[in-house]
Design an enzyme around this catalytic site. Structure first.
Site, PDB file in Angstrom:
ATOM      1  CE  LYS A   1      -7.268  13.160   1.178  1.00 41.15           C
ATOM      2  NZ  LYS A   1      -5.995  12.162   0.757  1.00 41.15           N
TER       3      LYS A   1
ATOM      4  NE  ARG B   1      -3.914   5.013   7.076  1.00 46.17           N
ATOM      5  CZ  ARG B   1      -4.458   5.895   6.184  1.00 46.17           C
ATOM      6  NH1 ARG B   1      -4.577   7.096   6.645  1.00 46.17           N
ATOM      7  NH2 ARG B   1      -4.990   5.503   4.979  1.00 46.17           N
TER       8      ARG B   1
ATOM      9  NE  ARG C   1      -5.380   4.009  -0.535  1.00 49.11           N
ATOM     10  CZ  ARG C   1      -4.915   4.063   0.611  1.00 49.11           C
ATOM     11  NH1 ARG C   1      -4.117   3.003   1.165  1.00 49.11           N
ATOM     12  NH2 ARG C   1      -5.378   4.971   1.753  1.00 49.11           N
TER      13      ARG C   1
END
Ligand code: AMP
Length: 191
Positions: free
Chosen positions: A13, A125, A148
């Site tokens: 996103k 990441r 999450r």
């Protein structure tokens, strides 16, 4: 035009929001970025949410709605809501806030991905940030990521049905190359 980018953590996103900011001059409103900034600047709210964020849980609706309200009251348009709304209460609040400032929601772009890819992306990441000497997000670890994802499925994924019912949901494949995903999003925006 105002849009929501919807998808689980690691769906890309933020990356796609940046492309829309650069390419179309849209304005990214990321509640995650706002909360991280509040922590860095050591505000009372930042301290309050730090533990919750690190565990991978959602902070209260009240806090994030307040952050978005503050931004919308400054005026403007062309917003990309990135990481907001994440609950049905937030979705309702957003509809009301947009109404109050005379704006509307044009599209909700849902990024389709699978869980295995997400875990890989997030672990990557973290590795890349570490290798580049950049700070690694405290919630980019396997334990927080599980929470999450669970938060996403329990609290955020119902928004897919909600926006589908409102006729606003548009799916794009989220797993392709960055520019392929960007092209799919552009296709929705320019349709
Ligand atoms: P993100 O950068 O969007 O992955 O958000 C990082 C963390 O900030 C999330 O795991 C939550 O703890 C918190 N957060 C960000 N946006 C929201 C939201 N709309 N509602 C609740 N918590 C949020």
């Amino acid at each position: 035009m105002n849009i929501i980018l919807l998808g689980p953590p690691g769906a890309g996103k933020g990356t796609q929001a940046e492309i829309l900011v650069e390419g179309r001059g849209m304005v990214q409103l990321s509640t995650g970025d706002m909360l991280r900034a509040a922590r860095t600047s050591g505000t009372e709210m930042g301290d309050l949410v730090a533990g919750v964020m690190d565990r991978g849980e959602l902070v209260t609706d009240e806090i994030v709605i307040g952050l978005i309200r503050e931004q919308l009251e400054k005026g403007g348009s062309g917003f990309i809501f990135d990481g907001f709304p994440r609950t049905l209460a937030q979705a309702d609040a957003l509809a009301n806030l947009l109404d109050e400032v005379g704006q509307s929601l044009d599209h909700v772009i849902a990024m389709e991905v699978n869980d295995e890819a997400l875990v890989g992306r997030i672990v990557n990441r973290a590795k890349q940030a570490a290798a580049a000497g950049q700070p690694v997000r405290a919630d980019d670890n396997e334990e927080s990521l599980k929470i999450r994802l669970m938060e996403y499925y329990k609290k955020t994924s119902p928004l897919l049905g909600y926006y589908h019912a409102k006729g606003q949901l548009r799916w794009v494949p989220g797993l392709g190359e960055i520019d392929e995903v960007a092209a799919a999003i552009a296709g929705v925006l320019d349709a």
